[in-house]
Design a protein around this motif. Structure first.
Motif, PDB file in Angstrom:
ATOM      1  N   GLY A 273      -4.196 -45.992  15.916  1.00 27.61           N
ATOM      2  CA  GLY A 273      -5.474 -46.008  16.601  1.00 27.61           C
ATOM      3  C   GLY A 273      -6.245 -47.299  16.502  1.00 27.61           C
ATOM      4  O   GLY A 273      -7.380 -47.372  16.970  1.00 27.61           O
ATOM      5  N   VAL A 274      -5.676 -48.342  15.903  1.00 30.54           N
ATOM      6  CA  VAL A 274      -6.350 -49.636  15.810  1.00 30.54           C
ATOM      7  C   VAL A 274      -5.746 -50.537  16.875  1.00 30.54           C
ATOM      8  O   VAL A 274      -4.578 -50.931  16.784  1.00 30.54           O
ATOM      9  N   SER A 275      -6.530 -50.877  17.882  1.00 27.49           N
ATOM     10  CA  SER A 275      -5.993 -51.624  19.021  1.00 27.49           C
ATOM     11  C   SER A 275      -6.110 -53.131  18.854  1.00 27.49           C
ATOM     12  O   SER A 275      -5.338 -53.884  19.442  1.00 27.49           O
ATOM     13  N   ALA A 276      -7.101 -53.596  18.079  1.00 25.59           N
ATOM     14  CA  ALA A 276      -7.318 -55.035  17.926  1.00 25.59           C
ATOM     15  C   ALA A 276      -6.390 -55.581  16.848  1.00 25.59           C
ATOM     16  O   ALA A 276      -6.774 -55.758  15.695  1.00 25.59           O
ATOM     17  N   VAL A 277      -5.138 -55.820  17.215  1.00 22.39           N
ATOM     18  CA  VAL A 277      -4.108 -56.294  16.291  1.00 22.39           C
ATOM     19  C   VAL A 277      -3.615 -57.649  16.765  1.00 22.39           C
ATOM     20  O   VAL A 277      -3.333 -57.832  17.957  1.00 22.39           O
ATOM     21  N   VAL A 278      -3.519 -58.602  15.852  1.00 21.29           N
ATOM     22  CA  VAL A 278      -3.030 -59.942  16.156  1.00 21.29           C
ATOM     23  C   VAL A 278      -1.776 -60.206  15.331  1.00 21.29           C
ATOM     24  O   VAL A 278      -1.738 -59.890  14.136  1.00 21.29           O
ATOM     25  N   ARG A 279      -0.770 -60.774  15.970  1.00 22.06           N
ATOM     26  CA  ARG A 279       0.480 -61.148  15.287  1.00 22.06           C
ATOM     27  C   ARG A 279       0.479 -62.659  15.087  1.00 22.06           C
ATOM     28  O   ARG A 279       0.394 -63.419  16.062  1.00 22.06           O
ATOM     29  N   LEU A 280       0.615 -63.085  13.842  1.00 18.03           N
ATOM     30  CA  LEU A 280       0.565 -64.510  13.502  1.00 18.03           C
ATOM     31  C   LEU A 280       1.876 -64.903  12.850  1.00 18.03           C
ATOM     32  O   LEU A 280       2.167 -64.502  11.721  1.00 18.03           O
ATOM     33  N   GLN A 281       2.678 -65.692  13.588  1.00 22.09           N
ATOM     34  CA  GLN A 281       3.980 -66.134  13.094  1.00 22.09           C
ATOM     35  C   GLN A 281       4.175 -67.600  13.440  1.00 22.09           C
ATOM     36  O   GLN A 281       3.933 -68.005  14.587  1.00 22.09           O
ATOM     37  N   ALA A 282       4.617 -68.380  12.481  1.00 23.44           N
ATOM     38  CA  ALA A 282       4.856 -69.799  12.727  1.00 23.44           C
ATOM     39  C   ALA A 282       6.014 -70.014  13.689  1.00 23.44           C
ATOM     40  O   ALA A 282       6.035 -70.998  14.439  1.00 23.44           O
ATOM     41  N   ASP A 283       6.985 -69.094  13.713  1.00 22.04           N
ATOM     42  CA  ASP A 283       8.148 -69.258  14.570  1.00 22.04           C
ATOM     43  C   ASP A 283       7.824 -69.055  16.047  1.00 22.04           C
ATOM     44  O   ASP A 283       8.654 -69.367  16.905  1.00 22.04           O
TER      45      ASP A 283
END
Length: 716
Positions: A273-283
């Motif tokens: 139920g948490v929509s504000a998700v950010v994916r942080l990857q150097a690749d």
């Protein structure tokens, strides 16, 4: 012809009236800012003796933009270098004349005070420079992405109730409230089986900062009422813990070893139920990474999920930090000053008052040490719950297989073959092998001497059947190789990789699809496999998730996994085996094939990684080995190492070595290593001494190569 006879170049007409070059009048000093005209700056300077903060004047034109956290350019000697403003002051304690800042690169303060203080602590703990740590913490600027994110942020603020976009230029948006869950608080369904699980989440929800080391149950999970693919149980638990932090008005940061785990956790968090998700990857590349970094910086994400680079994400109102799989090698930073994500998150939880959750299918000795000294508490399921939700595990050792006769020596004994045959009637079977490739290591067929390259002395392997041996370091073919001991030119396989294993299993199980999941496989690492009969050959960490779980798992070459001299060999092997076991159905079977070391074998059969870690910790305390002590390794040219170590002023019994070490296949006598070992209470003092010695080395411009690493992975 003499010089007096030389022709004279006549002047062109009209040139006598041309005035000479204009001289610019020296400009007076530029006006400086009226308020706090001094900027304290950390410059991007490599030498260790220049690791300090410098004062510069703030021109009046930059007074509004040159705030703490922004990127600037400044003159240092004959060059112009970049840096960050870390403070604005009314006056400087520098006696000389201050230079003005050259320019503000961007008015966006990307270096937050919390990350700056964390970087200082990490540099101090690991005997590094603040500049080196900031290179890890703040990614390079991407102007186009920065403009997009700031424009979107301005639009969001202008659409607010007050419509004032400048009133809170540095204030992040508050975390969005998590929606109500049909199962009450949301975390009771997944955390109920654990002792201390629900209380941990309730404390996070209440804004407290508990610290825990958690061993999750195996199996998959699907959120009730959610039309999503099943995710591992651990990912669902992490998602609910992050949801508790968001529901309590704070944010969460989750760090995992690889991109596949990022996708699993992000999927689980969104399903929670948490929509504000950010994916942080150097690749992902410079632009996506910087976009995720800025979104986290400005509070546009409630949960940040990423790999090693995400540990520095500037998350405002941070309430929970989670680390999954703290024993994975990818979580150890390969660049100076070589910090480990586990230690960085532990420091961050203390500095920012955030809860900490260390989770892993196994248990590292470092995590067990945190529990042993009371810094964190343990979250685990009772034994009866663990037995009910775990598959049956058998260790097929040579003693267990003695009654099978000659078949007991086979790489795939008949007992394992029968188990796989029966399981394939109901779904997929996982086969874990320690090595990737075809035949990664070969040896002389007569005397068993390891085959090595004649050019660089690297190990020889075979890329596929029927090909000549090839060096795994330099890539040279060794078609005419002969053993230096006996002269024989034949080779035999010493280690069998995933592709050769898949080839053998394809012949043993005709008509059954065989899939390979490995970094060297043609299809790369697989994310998921359907719930259909198939054999999935995977290397450790590359096991794909089966939609309904695997019916059985074969863990081959167990003896290879526990062969080695590293201190963490036993716990690493148990971690790899338990990670594969967690993907098997509760009514399935797991077979460990081979004569592995007794301790990790027992930990797998009993599903007791904490007991193995506790035993390893007790042994290291008796032997004064890390993490019971603090260790630093100084490696490099003999003279350089001697100079650095000689300035530490440590007692002789605190130093081990020097001993020769190999350097990428070079001769053993080219580099040496000295190990400094001190009690934990003196660990920070050791780091400070090393920092001071490296600063002296830099100032004196001492020659040679040297590398200083505290808590080196090979000694942990």
């Amino acid at each position: 012809m003499t010089s007096r006879d030389e022709p004279e170049q006549p002047a062109l007409l009209g040139l006598d009236d041309v005035p000479g070059p204009r001289r610019r009048r020296p400009a007076g000093p530029a006006p400086v800012a009226d308020v706090d005209p001094v900027a304290r700056v950390v410059l991007d300077l490599q030498p260790a003796h220049l690791d300090r903060e410098y004062d510069y004047l703030v021109p009046a034109a930059m007074a509004h933009d040159a705030v703490p956290g922004v990127r600037v350019r400044a003159r240092f000697g004959p060059q112009e270098v970049g840096g960050f403003v870390v403070a604005r002051l009314a006056e400087s304690d520098h006696d000389g004349r201050l230079q003005p800042l050259r320019r503000v690169v961007s008015p966006d303060p990307v270096l937050t005070p919390a990350v700056l203080e964390l970087a200082r602590r990490v540099a101090e703990r690991y005997a590094g420079t603040l500049t080196d740590v900031l290179r890890l913490a703040v990614p390079p600027r991407h102007a186009r992405v920065e403009g997009e994110v700031l424009a979107a942020l301005t639009a969001v603020r202008e659409a607010g109730a007050d419509g004032d976009a400048d009133a809170a230029a540095d204030a992040a948006a508050p975390p969005s409230a998590a929606p109500a869950s049909p199962t009450g608080d949301g975390f009771d369904a997944v955390w109920a089986p654990y002792r201390g699980g629900e209380p941990f989440c309730r404390r996070v929800l209440a804004g407290e900062a508990p610290r825990a080391v958690w061993t999750p149950l195996p199996g998959l999970h699907a959120a009730p009422g959610q039309d999503v693919a099943r995710v591992p149980h651990w990912a669902a638990c992490v998602a609910q813990a992050a949801r508790a932090a968001v529901a309590g008005g704070r944010r969460a940061l989750v760090v995992v070893p690889d991109a596949r785990d990022v996708a699993l956790v992000a999927e689980a968090v969104e399903a929670a139920g948490v929509s504000a998700v950010v994916r942080l990857q150097a690749d992902d590349g410079p632009a996506p990474r910087y976009r995720a970094f800025l979104r986290a910086r400005h509070g546009l994400a409630d949960v940040v999920v990423g790999t090693r680079a995400a540990v520095w994400a500037p998350v405002p109102a941070l309430g929970l930090v989670v680390l999954w799989g703290d024993g994975e090698q990818t979580l150890a930073e390969p660049h100076a000053p070589y910090p480990h994500v586990r230690d960085v998150l532990a420091l961050r939880s203390e500095l920012e008052g955030a809860a900490l959750l260390l989770a892993s299918p196994g248990r590292t000795v470092q995590a067990q040490a945190l529990v042993a000294r009371g810094w964190a508490h343990e979250i685990a399921a009772p034994r009866d719950v663990l037995r009910a939700r775990s598959p049956r595990v058998r260790a097929l050792t040579s003693v267990e297989l003695a009654r099978e006769g000659a078949g007991a020596a086979a790489r795939l004994p008949s007992a394992a073959w029968r188990t796989a045959k029966e399981a394939l009637a109901h779904g997929p079977v996982l086969v874990q092998v320690p090595r990737a490739g075809y035949v990664p290591t070969v040896a002389c067929a007569r005397c068993r001497t390891a085959a090595r390259c004649t050019a660089c002395h690297g190990p020889l392997g075979m890329a596929r059947q029927g090909t000549a041996p090839q060096c795994t370091w330099c890539g040279r073919l060794a078609g005419g190789w002969r053993c230096p001991e006996c002269g024989d030119g034949r080779v035999r396989a010493v280690r069998v990789g995933s592709e050769r294993t898949a080839e053998e299993l394809g012949r043993a199980f005709t008509g059954v699809p065989v899939k390979v999941s490995a970094s060297t496989a043609p299809g790369g690492i697989l994310d998921r496999v359907p719930a259909r009969p198939a054999i999935v050959v995977a290397t450790p960490g590359a096991e794909p998730v089966a939609d309904d779980g695997y019916v059985a798992a074969l863990l081959l070459d167990a003896a290879v996994s526990t062969t080695g001299t590293a201190l963490a060999t036993a716990t690493d092997a148990a971690h790899r085996w338990l990670a594969a076991t967690a993907l098997v159905r509760p009514d399935g079977q797991v077979l460990l094939v081979g004569d592995a070391a007794p301790a990790p074998t027992a930990a797998l059969v009993r599903a007791d990684p904490a007991g193995l870690a506790e035993r390893e910790l007790a042994e290291r305390r008796e032997l004064d080995l890390p993490p019971a002590v603090r260790v630093a390794a100084v490696t490099g040219d003999p003279d350089a190492v001697h100079a650095v170590v000689g300035r530490l002023d440590l007692p002789p019994d605190a130093l081990l070595g020097p001993v020769p070490v190999p350097d990428d296949g070079a001769r053993l006598d080219e580099q040496v290593r000295v190990v400094a070992r001190v009690p934990l209470t003196d660990g920070l003092d050791l780091a400070r001494r090393l920092r001071a010695s490296l600063a002296v080395r830099s100032a004196r411009r001492e020659g040679g190569r040297v590398r200083v690493q505290l808590d080196p992975p090979e000694m942990l």
